[in-house]
Motif scaffolding. Structure first.
Motif, short mmCIF file in Angstrom:
data_model
loop_
_atom_site.label_atom_id
_atom_site.label_comp_id
_atom_site.label_asym_id
_atom_site.label_seq_id
_atom_site.Cartn_x
_atom_site.Cartn_y
_atom_site.Cartn_z
N GLY A 1 0.80 -1.33 -0.02
CA GLY A 1 -0.23 -0.08 0.06
C GLY A 1 1.09 1.33 -0.07
O GLY A 1 0.39 2.07 -0.52
N VAL A 2 1.80 1.27 0.68
CA VAL A 2 2.72 2.39 0.76
C VAL A 2 3.62 2.70 -0.46
O VAL A 2 3.51 3.76 -0.91
CB VAL A 2 3.84 2.25 1.89
CG1 VAL A 2 4.88 3.38 1.72
CG2 VAL A 2 3.32 2.41 3.19
N TYR A 3 3.99 1.45 -1.12
CA TYR A 3 4.51 1.69 -2.36
C TYR A 3 3.60 2.11 -3.50
O TYR A 3 3.93 2.89 -4.33
CB TYR A 3 5.07 0.40 -2.99
CG TYR A 3 5.66 0.20 -4.34
CD1 TYR A 3 6.99 0.72 -4.56
CD2 TYR A 3 4.99 -0.33 -5.19
CE1 TYR A 3 7.46 0.83 -5.87
CE2 TYR A 3 5.49 -0.07 -6.53
CZ TYR A 3 6.78 0.34 -7.04
OH TYR A 3 7.21 0.39 -8.07
N VAL A 4 2.36 1.79 -3.69
CA VAL A 4 1.50 1.91 -4.43
C VAL A 4 1.00 3.58 -4.16
O VAL A 4 0.75 4.21 -5.18
CB VAL A 4 0.52 1.24 -4.55
CG1 VAL A 4 -0.98 1.70 -5.59
CG2 VAL A 4 0.61 -0.20 -5.19
N MET A 5 1.15 3.88 -3.04
CA MET A 5 0.68 5.33 -2.74
C MET A 5 1.78 6.28 -3.30
O MET A 5 1.75 7.55 -3.77
CB MET A 5 0.48 5.63 -1.23
CG MET A 5 0.35 7.03 -0.67
SD MET A 5 0.15 7.24 0.99
CE MET A 5 0.22 9.08 1.12
N ALA A 6 3.25 5.89 -2.98
CA ALA A 6 4.30 6.54 -3.62
C ALA A 6 4.28 6.85 -5.16
O ALA A 6 4.57 7.79 -5.72
CB ALA A 6 5.41 6.06 -3.31
N ARG A 7 3.61 5.89 -5.75
CA ARG A 7 3.61 5.87 -7.13
C ARG A 7 2.25 6.72 -7.67
O ARG A 7 2.35 7.40 -8.78
CB ARG A 7 3.45 4.31 -7.86
CG ARG A 7 4.50 3.44 -7.79
CD ARG A 7 5.56 3.93 -8.73
NE ARG A 7 6.71 3.17 -8.89
CZ ARG A 7 7.84 3.62 -9.18
NH1 ARG A 7 8.10 4.90 -9.34
NH2 ARG A 7 8.80 2.80 -9.48
N LEU A 8 1.05 6.65 -7.06
CA LEU A 8 0.19 7.04 -7.84
C LEU A 8 -0.40 8.33 -6.78
O LEU A 8 -1.07 9.32 -7.48
CB LEU A 8 -1.20 6.11 -7.55
CG LEU A 8 -0.90 4.80 -8.00
CD1 LEU A 8 -2.31 3.77 -7.83
CD2 LEU A 8 -0.57 4.85 -9.68
N LEU A 9 -0.16 8.58 -5.51
CA LEU A 9 -0.46 9.77 -4.74
C LEU A 9 0.49 10.46 -4.15
O LEU A 9 0.30 11.00 -3.07
CB LEU A 9 -1.54 9.47 -3.78
CG LEU A 9 -3.09 8.52 -4.37
CD1 LEU A 9 -3.76 7.89 -3.33
CD2 LEU A 9 -3.63 9.39 -5.18
N PRO A 10 1.75 10.84 -4.83
CA PRO A 10 2.58 11.69 -4.20
C PRO A 10 2.08 13.13 -4.26
O PRO A 10 1.42 13.57 -4.92
CB PRO A 10 3.88 11.58 -5.04
CG PRO A 10 3.42 11.41 -6.46
CD PRO A 10 1.89 10.53 -6.11
N GLY A 11 2.74 13.91 -2.95
CA GLY A 11 2.50 15.33 -3.11
C GLY A 11 1.10 15.96 -2.82
O GLY A 11 0.78 17.00 -2.85
N ILE A 12 0.11 14.88 -1.91
CA ILE A 12 -0.97 15.46 -1.58
C ILE A 12 -0.95 16.00 -0.21
O ILE A 12 -0.90 14.91 0.86
CB ILE A 12 -2.10 14.21 -1.76
CG1 ILE A 12 -2.29 14.04 -3.21
CG2 ILE A 12 -3.41 14.97 -1.39
CD1 ILE A 12 -3.10 12.59 -3.73
N THR A 13 -0.66 17.05 0.25
CA THR A 13 -0.30 17.55 1.50
C THR A 13 -1.30 17.05 2.77
O THR A 13 -1.09 16.63 3.81
CB THR A 13 -0.45 19.13 1.51
OG1 THR A 13 0.66 19.45 0.71
CG2 THR A 13 0.14 19.26 2.88
N ILE A 14 -2.55 17.17 2.38
CA ILE A 14 -3.68 16.56 3.20
C ILE A 14 -3.48 15.25 3.73
O ILE A 14 -3.76 14.94 4.75
CB ILE A 14 -5.04 16.71 2.71
CG1 ILE A 14 -6.22 16.53 3.92
CG2 ILE A 14 -5.48 15.83 1.56
CD1 ILE A 14 -6.13 17.71 4.84
N LEU A 15 -3.00 14.41 2.92
CA LEU A 15 -2.72 12.98 3.40
C LEU A 15 -1.73 12.91 4.39
O LEU A 15 -1.40 11.90 5.22
CB LEU A 15 -2.33 11.93 2.13
CG LEU A 15 -3.43 11.96 1.17
CD1 LEU A 15 -2.79 10.96 0.13
CD2 LEU A 15 -4.64 11.20 2.04
#
Length: 517
Positions: free
Chosen positions: A220-234
Motif C-alpha cells: 500500500g505504501v509503495y502504490v501510494m508513492a507511485r499514484l498519490l505523491p504530493g497530496i499534503t492533506i494525506l
C-alpha cells in the motif's frame, strides 16, 4: 524477468511429491535466487506487451521499485527460512504465491498487472488465514471482505483513470483520487480502515503474521508513492492515524496486537514523507519502508518464537527472552533501538531524512510525538522481556531455521545502522545528509531519552491491563444493520415497503446534511 515469477514457479514446483529435505533446498534456492536477481536489476529496464487492444508494461525498474523489490526479496528469504520447517506444504505454496504477487506489483508498470496481482495477494493471504484453523476462519472471511472492498475501489479508480487518460500506464493519478485513496487506505490499515489488522495479526499462525507484516501494508505504501505523491492533506491524515496507533498500542496486553498498532504508527511516517511530494520526502518514506520491514519483521519473529516456545502470547511471556533465549534477546534489543531511532541503528537514518524533508511546524511536532510514542510503547515491550520478574517456562527450543531467518535480518539491521549510506549506494538514491553530525544525533536521542524518563515515572500506569476497554468494530455493526434491513424488506408488502424506503431515505438525507454542514 519480474523476480516474482520465480516465487510463482516455486509454488508450482512444490506441488510435486518431493521429500521434506528437497522442499527445504528448493525453497532456499528460489528465495536466494530471487534476491540475487533483484540485486542485479538495472533501473531503466522495462518490458512492453500488447494484450488485446492494450499496451501494457508488466515489468519496469527504477530506483524506487528496485529498493522496494530488494527489501521484499530480503523479507521473502528471511520469512521462508523462518517458516519452512514449521508450516505445511500447502501453506508454503500460498506464502510463495503471496510473496511473488507482491514482487510483481512492485515491478508493474501498468494498472492491469498491478490490479491482477494486488487481487492475487488478497486471495492467497486470505486462504492462509482461513485454512489455519476453525478459530481463524471467520477472521479470514473478514480480512477477505475488507480487502475485496479495497480492490473494488481500486478497480473503479482504474476505470475512471483510463476514461480520463486513455492509458493504463502507471502514472500519478489525474482522476478519481478518492477511489484510489480508499483502496490504499484499506491496504495501509489507515485509522478507520484498520480493524482487520490487529484482529488477523493477533490470531493467525505466527509465521503467517510475520509474512503479512512484511508485505500487506508496504505494498500500500509503495502504490501510494507511485499514484498519490504530493497530496499534503494525506500527511495530516498520516499524523492522525499514527497518534491513534500510539494510544491503541499502549493499551495492548497481547504482543502481536501491540506490534500491529505500532505498524499504523510507522505507516504514518511513510505517508507524511510521500505527501511532501519532494524527492527527499519520498526517498525518506521508501528508506523508512526498508528499515521498518527489517525491525518490525524481527519483532514479529521474536513474538512468534515466544509463542512457539511457551505456547502463549501475552506480553508477560516475553520474560522468556532475557533468561533463556540470549541470541533472540540480542535481536530484540537491536530491533528496539532501531525502531526508536537511536543513532547507529537503522531507523535513525530514515527518520533523519524525513525530519529534514518536512518543514511544516505541525508535522514536525507530529514526528517528534510519534518518535516519543514509539519509544515509549516499546519500552513496555522491553520491560516485560528483560526487567519484570517472570515465571514463564520454556516448553521447547526454537527451530534452527527460525533463528537463521531472524539472524539474517538482524545482521542487515546492524549494517544499515552503522553504514546508513548502504541503502543509497545500492540504488543511487542519494540524499545529501550527514547523518552522524551533532545536530542529527541529538535530534535522534531526544525522544528516546524523554521516553525513558516518562516510562520510569509512569511505569505502573503504562503497564496496566487495558485489554477490557472495548473498541467498537463499526464494520461488523454496519453489516448487522444491513442484514436486518434486508430481512425487513423481504417481509414487507408493496405499500409498506414504499413507506419504509421513504422513511429510510429521509433519515439518510438528514444525517448527510448534519455531517456536511
Amino acid at each position: 524477468m519480474t523476480p516474482g515469477v520465480l516465487y510463482l514457479t516455486g509454488a508450482l514446483l512444490l506441488l510435486l511429491p518431493v521429500s521434506d529435505r528437497l522442499k527445504y533446498i528448493l525453497s532456499f534456492l528460489i528465495t536466494a535466487g530471487t534476491l540475487i536477481v533483484t540485486l542485479y536489476l538495472v533501473p531503466g529496464t522495462s518490458f512492453q506487451l500488447d494484450f488485446l487492444t492494450y499496451n501494457l508494461i508488466p515489468f519496469k525498474v527504477d530506483e524506487i521499485s528496485k529498493l522496494t523489490g530488494l527489501i521484499f526479496a530480503v523479507g521473502g528469504l528471511a520469512s521462508v527460512l523462518y517458516s519452512m520447517t514449521i508450516c505445511s506444504r500447502t501453506n508454503l505454496r500460498l506464502l510463495f504465491v503471496f510473496i511473488g504477487s507482491a514482487l510483481i506489483v512492485v515491478f508493474s508498470g501498468d494498472f492491469f498487472t498491478l490490479y491482477v496481482f494486488w487481487e492475487l495477494m488478497t486471495i492467497s493471504s486470505s486462504f492462509l488465514i482461513i485454512l489455519a484453523s476453525d478459530v481463524t476462519k471467520k477472521m479470514g472471511y473478514y480480512y477477505f471482505l475488507m480487502h475485496v472492498a479495497g480492490s473494488l475501489c481500486l478497480l473503479w479508480g482504474i476505470f475512471l483513470q483510463y476514461s480520463a487518460t486513455g492509458s493504463l500506464f502507471l502514472n500519478t493519478i489525474e482522476a478519481s483520487i478518492s477511489f484510489f485513496s480508499l483502496a490504499i487506505a484499506i491496504k495501509l490499515a489507515f485509522v478507520g480502515f484498520h480493524t482487520w489488522m490487529p484482529l488477523v495479526y493477533s490470531k493467525a499462525p505466527f509465521y503467517v503474521a510475520v509474512v503479512l507484516s512484511i508485505y500487506t501494508t508496504k505494498v500500500g505504501v509503495y502504490v501510494m508513492a507511485r499514484l498519490l505523491p504530493g497530496i499534503t492533506i494525506l500527511a495530516y491524515a498520516g499524523l492522525i492515524s499514527a497518534l491513534f496507533g500510539i494510544v491503541m498500542a499502549l493499551r495492548q496486553n497481547q504482543v502481536r496486537k501491540l506490534l500491529s498498532y505500532s505498524i499504523i504508527i510507522q505507516v504514518g511516517y511513510m505517508m507524511m514523507g510521500i505527501s511532501m511530494g519532494t524527492s527527499e520526502g519520498i526517498a525518506g518514506a521508501i528508506f523508512h519502508l526498508v528499515n521498518h520491514i527489517l525491525y518490525k519483521t524481527v519483532l514479529f519473529m521474536v513474538a512468534g518464537i515466544v509463542i512457539y516456545t511457551t505456547g502463549k502470547d501475552p506480553v508477560e511471556n516475553l520474560g522468556v527472552l532475557g533468561r533463556k533465549l540470549p541470541l533472540i534477546s540480542l535481536a530484540t534489543w537491536v530491533a528496539f533501538l532501531g525502531i526508536a531511532g537511536v543513532p547507529f541503528f537503522n531507523g535513525f537514518m530514515s527518520k533523519t531524512i524525513m525530519k529534514e524533508a518536512i518543514q511544516d511546524p505541525i508535522l514536525t511536532w507530529g514526528l517528534n510525538v510519534m518518535s516519543f510514542g514509539t519509544s515509549l510503547l516499546f519500552l513496555k515491550f522491553i520491560y516485560y522481556a528483560f526487567f519484570k520478574k517472570s515465571n514463564v517456562t520454556l516448553h521447547k527450543k526454537p527451530a534452527l531455521s527460525m533463528q537463521l531467518g531472524l539472524g539474517f535480518l538482524t545482521v542487515l539491521m546492524i549494517l544499515v545502522g552503522i553504514h546508513p549510506y548502504l541503502l543509497e549506494n545500492v540504488t543511487n538514491m542519494n540524499v545529501d545528509i550527514h547523518y552522524f553530525d551533532t545536530k542529527h544525533m541529538v535530534s535522534g536521542m531526544k525522544p528516546f531519552l524523554l521516553s525513558i524518563f516518562i516510562f520510569i515515572l509512569f511505569k505502573n500506569f503504562l503497564v496496566k491491563d487495558y485489554e477490557r476497554i472495548l473498541f467498537v468494530d463499526v464494520y461488523r455493526k454496519m453489516a448487522k444493520v444491513i442484514v436486518a434491513i434486508g430481512y425487513q424488506l423481504s417481509t414487507f408488502h408493496d405499500g409498506k415497503l414504499t413507506r419504509y424506503l421513504l422513511w429510510m431515505t429521509t433519515t439518510l438525507i438528514i444525517l448527510l446534511s448534519l455531517l456536511l454542514f
